[in-house]
Write a protein that holds these residues in place. Structure first.
Motif, PDB file in Angstrom:
ATOM      1  N   ALA A 149      70.097   3.603  37.141  1.00 47.74           N
ATOM      2  CA  ALA A 149      69.802   3.499  35.720  1.00 47.74           C
ATOM      3  C   ALA A 149      70.685   2.558  34.555  1.00 47.74           C
ATOM      4  CB  ALA A 149      69.580   4.829  35.362  1.00 47.74           C
ATOM      5  N   TYR A 150      70.018   2.410  33.691  1.00 47.95           N
ATOM      6  CA  TYR A 150      70.527   1.584  32.696  1.00 47.95           C
ATOM      7  C   TYR A 150      71.718   2.852  32.256  1.00 47.95           C
ATOM      8  CZ  TYR A 150      67.075  -1.276  31.639  1.00 47.95           C
ATOM      9  OH  TYR A 150      65.145  -1.918  32.192  1.00 47.95           O
ATOM     10  N   PHE A 151      73.111   1.765  32.391  1.00 46.25           N
ATOM     11  CA  PHE A 151      74.060   2.478  31.782  1.00 46.25           C
ATOM     12  C   PHE A 151      74.312   3.087  30.529  1.00 46.25           C
ATOM     13  CE2 PHE A 151      76.786  -0.715  34.827  1.00 46.25           C
ATOM     14  CZ  PHE A 151      76.574  -0.396  35.563  1.00 46.25           C
ATOM     15  N   GLN A 152      73.369   3.014  29.594  1.00 42.09           N
ATOM     16  CA  GLN A 152      72.659   3.600  28.587  1.00 42.09           C
ATOM     17  C   GLN A 152      72.429   4.666  28.438  1.00 42.09           C
ATOM     18  OE1 GLN A 152      71.668   0.843  25.403  1.00 42.09           O
ATOM     19  NE2 GLN A 152      72.002   2.855  23.543  1.00 42.09           N
ATOM     20  N   LEU A 153      71.874   4.932  29.544  1.00 43.55           N
ATOM     21  CA  LEU A 153      71.425   6.159  30.042  1.00 43.55           C
ATOM     22  C   LEU A 153      71.976   6.744  30.625  1.00 43.55           C
ATOM     23  CD1 LEU A 153      68.538   7.758  29.831  1.00 43.55           C
ATOM     24  CD2 LEU A 153      67.887   6.844  32.021  1.00 43.55           C
ATOM     25  N   PHE A 154      73.360   6.792  30.757  1.00 44.06           N
ATOM     26  CA  PHE A 154      73.998   7.803  31.550  1.00 44.06           C
ATOM     27  C   PHE A 154      74.895   8.280  30.041  1.00 44.06           C
ATOM     28  CE2 PHE A 154      73.230   5.582  35.963  1.00 44.06           C
ATOM     29  CZ  PHE A 154      73.025   6.207  36.413  1.00 44.06           C
ATOM     30  N   PHE A 155      75.308   6.929  29.461  1.00 40.89           N
ATOM     31  CA  PHE A 155      76.020   7.901  28.403  1.00 40.89           C
ATOM     32  C   PHE A 155      75.329   8.840  26.728  1.00 40.89           C
ATOM     33  CE2 PHE A 155      75.941   7.111  23.748  1.00 40.89           C
ATOM     34  CZ  PHE A 155      77.050   7.299  23.223  1.00 40.89           C
ATOM     35  N   ALA A 156      74.013   8.034  27.412  1.00 42.17           N
ATOM     36  CA  ALA A 156      73.132   9.093  26.805  1.00 42.17           C
ATOM     37  C   ALA A 156      72.956  10.937  27.597  1.00 42.17           C
ATOM     38  CB  ALA A 156      72.093   9.149  26.216  1.00 42.17           C
ATOM     39  N   ILE A 157      72.877  11.232  28.849  1.00 43.23           N
ATOM     40  CA  ILE A 157      72.906  12.391  29.207  1.00 43.23           C
ATOM     41  C   ILE A 157      74.505  12.401  29.231  1.00 43.23           C
ATOM     42  CG2 ILE A 157      73.362  12.990  32.092  1.00 43.23           C
ATOM     43  CD1 ILE A 157      70.978  10.389  32.671  1.00 43.23           C
ATOM     44  N   ASP A 158      75.404  11.622  29.503  1.00 40.30           N
ATOM     45  CA  ASP A 158      77.156  12.466  28.886  1.00 40.30           C
ATOM     46  C   ASP A 158      77.052  13.618  27.484  1.00 40.30           C
ATOM     47  OD1 ASP A 158      77.618  12.076  31.412  1.00 40.30           O
ATOM     48  OD2 ASP A 158      78.567   9.751  31.601  1.00 40.30           O
ATOM     49  N   ARG A 159      76.765  12.585  26.964  1.00 39.24           N
ATOM     50  CA  ARG A 159      75.741  12.597  25.276  1.00 39.24           C
ATOM     51  C   ARG A 159      75.238  14.295  25.563  1.00 39.24           C
ATOM     52  NH1 ARG A 159      79.839  13.030  22.305  1.00 39.24           N
ATOM     53  NH2 ARG A 159      78.952  12.899  20.051  1.00 39.24           N
ATOM     54  N   VAL A 160      74.571  14.735  25.564  1.00 41.24           N
ATOM     55  CA  VAL A 160      73.558  15.723  25.840  1.00 41.24           C
ATOM     56  C   VAL A 160      74.402  16.937  26.568  1.00 41.24           C
ATOM     57  CG1 VAL A 160      71.499  16.366  27.409  1.00 41.24           C
ATOM     58  CG2 VAL A 160      71.637  14.589  25.855  1.00 41.24           C
ATOM     59  N   SER A 181      83.449   5.081  17.958  1.00 40.67           N
ATOM     60  CA  SER A 181      84.076   5.912  18.395  1.00 40.67           C
ATOM     61  C   SER A 181      83.773   6.673  19.805  1.00 40.67           C
ATOM     62  CB  SER A 181      84.963   6.908  17.531  1.00 40.67           C
ATOM     63  OG  SER A 181      85.519   6.610  16.724  1.00 40.67           O
ATOM     64  N   ILE A 182      82.483   6.960  19.810  1.00 42.08           N
ATOM     65  CA  ILE A 182      82.071   8.014  20.685  1.00 42.08           C
ATOM     66  C   ILE A 182      81.789   7.278  21.877  1.00 42.08           C
ATOM     67  CG2 ILE A 182      79.421   9.062  21.272  1.00 42.08           C
ATOM     68  CD1 ILE A 182      79.729   9.799  18.808  1.00 42.08           C
ATOM     69  N   VAL A 183      81.375   5.682  21.778  1.00 43.67           N
ATOM     70  CA  VAL A 183      80.701   5.179  23.304  1.00 43.67           C
ATOM     71  C   VAL A 183      82.747   4.696  23.420  1.00 43.67           C
ATOM     72  CG1 VAL A 183      80.102   3.150  23.970  1.00 43.67           C
ATOM     73  CG2 VAL A 183      78.681   4.513  21.875  1.00 43.67           C
ATOM     74  N   LYS A 184      82.915   4.015  22.675  1.00 42.21           N
ATOM     75  CA  LYS A 184      84.858   3.937  23.617  1.00 42.21           C
ATOM     76  C   LYS A 184      85.514   5.002  23.608  1.00 42.21           C
ATOM     77  CE  LYS A 184      86.270  -0.276  20.334  1.00 42.21           C
ATOM     78  NZ  LYS A 184      85.141  -0.994  19.319  1.00 42.21           N
ATOM     79  N   ASP A 185      85.072   6.314  23.578  1.00 45.84           N
ATOM     80  CA  ASP A 185      85.816   7.012  24.147  1.00 45.84           C
ATOM     81  C   ASP A 185      84.941   7.674  25.500  1.00 45.84           C
ATOM     82  OD1 ASP A 185      87.589   7.630  22.432  1.00 45.84           O
ATOM     83  OD2 ASP A 185      86.392   9.559  21.234  1.00 45.84           O
ATOM     84  N   TRP A 186      83.849   7.626  25.242  1.00 44.70           N
ATOM     85  CA  TRP A 186      83.049   7.794  26.468  1.00 44.70           C
ATOM     86  C   TRP A 186      83.374   6.614  28.073  1.00 44.70           C
ATOM     87  CZ3 TRP A 186      79.337   4.095  28.687  1.00 44.70           C
ATOM     88  CH2 TRP A 186      78.725   5.474  29.759  1.00 44.70           C
ATOM     89  N   ALA A 200      84.881   7.766  32.360  1.00 42.94           N
ATOM     90  CA  ALA A 200      83.138   7.789  32.565  1.00 42.94           C
ATOM     91  C   ALA A 200      82.920   7.257  34.174  1.00 42.94           C
ATOM     92  CB  ALA A 200      81.622   7.505  32.275  1.00 42.94           C
ATOM     93  N   LYS A 201      82.645   7.474  35.035  1.00 46.69           N
ATOM     94  CA  LYS A 201      81.913   6.268  36.161  1.00 46.69           C
ATOM     95  C   LYS A 201      80.953   6.833  36.202  1.00 46.69           C
ATOM     96  CE  LYS A 201      86.704   6.708  37.555  1.00 46.69           C
ATOM     97  NZ  LYS A 201      87.133   6.034  36.582  1.00 46.69           N
ATOM     98  N   HIS A 202      80.770   5.529  37.084  1.00 47.13           N
ATOM     99  CA  HIS A 202      79.270   5.346  37.879  1.00 47.13           C
ATOM    100  C   HIS A 202      79.131   6.194  38.534  1.00 47.13           C
ATOM    101  CE1 HIS A 202      76.283   3.167  39.932  1.00 47.13           C
ATOM    102  NE2 HIS A 202      75.876   2.592  39.303  1.00 47.13           N
ATOM    103  N   PRO A 203      77.876   6.425  39.020  1.00 44.45           N
ATOM    104  CA  PRO A 203      77.548   8.260  40.206  1.00 44.45           C
ATOM    105  C   PRO A 203      77.846   7.483  41.329  1.00 44.45           C
ATOM    106  CG  PRO A 203      75.469   7.223  38.803  1.00 44.45           C
ATOM    107  CD  PRO A 203      76.435   6.735  38.096  1.00 44.45           C
ATOM    108  N   THR A 204      77.385   6.475  41.463  1.00 46.88           N
ATOM    109  CA  THR A 204      77.083   6.143  43.451  1.00 46.88           C
ATOM    110  C   THR A 204      79.120   4.963  43.079  1.00 46.88           C
ATOM    111  OG1 THR A 204      76.066   4.266  42.956  1.00 46.88           O
ATOM    112  CG2 THR A 204      74.898   5.683  43.140  1.00 46.88           C
ATOM    113  N   LYS A 205      79.221   4.180  42.383  1.00 45.84           N
ATOM    114  CA  LYS A 205      80.063   3.180  42.965  1.00 45.84           C
ATOM    115  C   LYS A 205      80.903   4.126  42.503  1.00 45.84           C
ATOM    116  CE  LYS A 205      77.446  -0.312  42.976  1.00 45.84           C
ATOM    117  NZ  LYS A 205      77.618  -1.681  44.641  1.00 45.84           N
ATOM    118  N   ASN A 206      81.103   4.961  41.407  1.00 42.58           N
ATOM    119  CA  ASN A 206      82.432   5.534  41.478  1.00 42.58           C
ATOM    120  C   ASN A 206      84.071   4.779  40.682  1.00 42.58           C
ATOM    121  OD1 ASN A 206      83.979   8.232  41.287  1.00 42.58           O
ATOM    122  ND2 ASN A 206      84.644   7.846  42.752  1.00 42.58           N
TER     123      ASN A 206
END
Ligand SMILES: [Ca+2]
Ligand SMILES: [Ca+2]
Lengths: 317, 317
Positions: free
Chosen positions: A63-74, A127-132, A136-142
């Protein structure tokens, strides 16, 4: 003779590319349009090169990496929102139920994006995105998301800049999300990043002015939105366009209509082992009409599997 | 000693400025923030300088130059619009009745702007403006509009660029109108010009793509619109802001909130003989709240009459 061979080897501007048609077409174009004796010479101020980002400069699967950011943010914001436990699409995220999340459709995705990308100032969001991205790690590539950039494309960006092209990102992704991450990775400054964006509001804030991010789309930088945004912001027609999906087709057409000689480059995801293989039927990064038009018009198509020696920079280590 | 005096003279970066407080404040700021040993040093990528255009880089009296363009354009298009003879505000223009035109108010002005700035492609509009500026003459100064730029400001732009500042225009005027004219005059490329703009539409046009200009405002780059547009497009807070009216106040405040040392420069029109004198009560370029805030906060104010040796480049000949 030996000296010449040596010279050619050390000066290879695209070392991670196999000796393919796509590599030779790129080099032939650049050498032609930067040669002041060529009929196709392009003056430096007009050497505008525009690159799509997701699936073109870095990966976009599953999925788009920005969606993973949104998920982690939720997940990070959940303690402040107890109601999310019983409310879709938040419930799905908090229960790691990707299937239920996908069933919430575009409406659910947009709700999550707005809930996680608005309500803060532009500095806070940065700042939030830079911290993330630091952790953060990609779910399959790790590995970190910013490690999943394409080494051959980094070389192409660098090669174009060395030849006085101004390299831009023109992406459907969020402009401030990219700005927080990619300047360091791609060597592209904020002011050369175009993307989708949310509405904003200026607040004098008693002498400490802030710009607040609001929950609403201000610009959708996709399809027709790409040439239109290029004209609004850059005010020049590109001579080099690079993308990987049908969302880039209008940018390709617009660039192709340049009175200067121009170059259209499509990245075809053909490598199921090292990256992902997808095109005409994909939900993400669909390449269907664009592939037909590229074949018909003779635009250059990168065959990722065969044209690239390595995909990611960490493979070089 | 003589050598040093000579050196100082030939290296004066602002030769058309009298030795005033505004000149010394500008030079002190630039020397400080570009000195890598200073606590106020600003790295090159963050040296963003934003300039208002009308009444700040060129004159804006007795009306915005873009309005004169629109008036000339109505006259040029009149043969295709016989109905305009009996229809305000066109009738007023065709009869050279500026009083009646002004009585049509903002509604009339907007109608004229839309009628003369839309309905063509972006390339056609660019050619129309370039053709116009080649021949048009200012009604009272009787020289080309592009000759009515301020020589001291040209020197300031050049001085900042020589110190690795990136100079931008951020203007309430039309972005494509400016792009057609000012790159050559100011040395600022299209992609560093921000302004107001009309809506546009992409048309594949059977394989010859065009972008059409539509009769509707897409963005109003004035007041709060200035910092918001700076954030959207540049994505960095400026360290140097220059303007002449209350429409620039939010850009000044936003710049003043930079964590880097920053500079705010207001141009005060005080020269009724060589240019025009106007401020708090003017219909064009009103400087009232901005003047109060500049005085209160110690921002630099250029006294045009006393600070500038010459106004326009042609005075140097
Ligand atoms: Ca893409
Ligand atoms: Ca102004």
């Amino acid at each position: 003779d030996n000296i010449e061979v040596y010279k050619e080897e050390v000066s290879d501007p695209l070392p991670s590319w196999n000796e393919s048609n796509s590599k030779s077409a790129i080099i032939a174009f650049v050498e032609d349009v930067t040669n002041s004796n060529s009929a196709n010479f392009i003056p430096i101020p007009d050497r505008i090169a525009t690159f799509d980002n997701d699936g073109n400069l870095w990966s976009e699967q599953p999925a788009y990496f920005q969606l993973f950011f949104a998920i982690d943010r939720v997940k990070a914001l959940a303690p402040e929102h107890p109601e999310w436990k019983d409310q879709q699409p938040y419930k799905a995220i908090l229960e790691d139920d990707m299937k239920a999340l996908m069933e919430s459709g575009m409406k659910g995705i947009v709700e999550i994006i707005m809930a996680t990308h608005a309500g803060v100032t532009v500095e806070e969001f940065d700042s939030i995105v830079k911290d993330w991205v630091k952790n953060a790690k990609h779910p399959t590539k790790n590995v970190g998301y910013n490690e999943l950039v394409y080494q051959p494309m980094l070389e192409l960006l660098q090669y174009l800049r060395a030849n006085d092209f101004k390299t831009y990102i023109v992406s459907g992704g969020g402009v401030d999300f990219m700005r927080a991450i990619v300047t360091e990775v791609y060597g592209i400054p904020n002011e050369q990043i175009l993307g989708s964006r949310v509405k904003t509001e200026y607040d004098y804030n008693n002498g400490n002015p802030i710009i607040k991010r609001l929950p609403g789309l201000d610009y959708n930088d996709d399809k027709e939105g790409k040439p239109l945004n290029i004209q609004k912001i850059i005010g020049k027609k590109p001579v080099f366009a690079s993308g990987n999906s049908d969302g880039d087709l209008q940018m390709m057409q617009w660039t192709d209509s340049n009175s200067y000689k121009s170059f259209q480059l499509y990245l075809h995801h053909t490598d199921a082992e090292r990256e992902w293989a997808y095109d005409r039927e994909s939900h993400i990064g669909q390449l269907n009409k664009g592939l037909d038009e590229a074949l018909e018009k003779g635009w250059t198509i990168i065959d990722m599997k065969n044209d690239w020696k390595v995909i990611y920079p960490f493979e070089l280590k």
